[in-house]
Design a protein around this motif. Sequence first.
Motif, short mmCIF file in Angstrom:
data_model
loop_
_atom_site.label_atom_id
_atom_site.label_comp_id
_atom_site.label_asym_id
_atom_site.label_seq_id
_atom_site.Cartn_x
_atom_site.Cartn_y
_atom_site.Cartn_z
N ARG A 107 0.70 -1.11 0.05
CA ARG A 107 -0.04 -0.20 0.00
C ARG A 107 0.90 1.34 0.28
NH1 ARG A 107 -4.49 -1.04 -2.46
NH2 ARG A 107 -4.95 1.46 -1.25
N ASP A 148 -3.70 6.17 3.25
CA ASP A 148 -3.51 5.15 2.63
C ASP A 148 -4.43 6.08 1.03
OD1 ASP A 148 -3.14 2.49 3.20
OD2 ASP A 148 -5.30 1.88 3.04
N ASP A 179 -5.21 6.80 -2.18
CA ASP A 179 -5.52 5.87 -3.44
C ASP A 179 -5.35 6.91 -4.73
OD1 ASP A 179 -7.82 4.64 -1.25
OD2 ASP A 179 -8.51 5.91 -1.31
N GLN A 195 0.93 3.06 -6.80
CA GLN A 195 -0.75 2.24 -6.12
C GLN A 195 -1.45 1.37 -7.64
OE1 GLN A 195 -0.99 0.71 -3.22
NE2 GLN A 195 -1.82 -0.79 -3.94
#
Length: 69
Positions: free
Chosen positions: A23, A34, A36, A41
């Motif tokens: 992650r 995290d 996004d 990623q």
Amino acid sequence: MQVPAVQRCVSLLSNDVGRMPCRVQEYMGGSWVDSDSSPIQDMLDTQPNAYQTRHEFLALAVRDYLLYG
């Protein structure tokens, strides 16, 4: 790799790290969250290129790091 013990250790480490979930995180507001929106990623969630799986890519990256720094 000429020494079997080194080969086995590197193989164990790189394959285990290659299987781990990855992650990408950002430090925001005093804590890690995290990310996004990271293109890295996206690459880690899917196939990084046309001829390797995510596991193969990460295992080879770790192997190269362990052997060559």
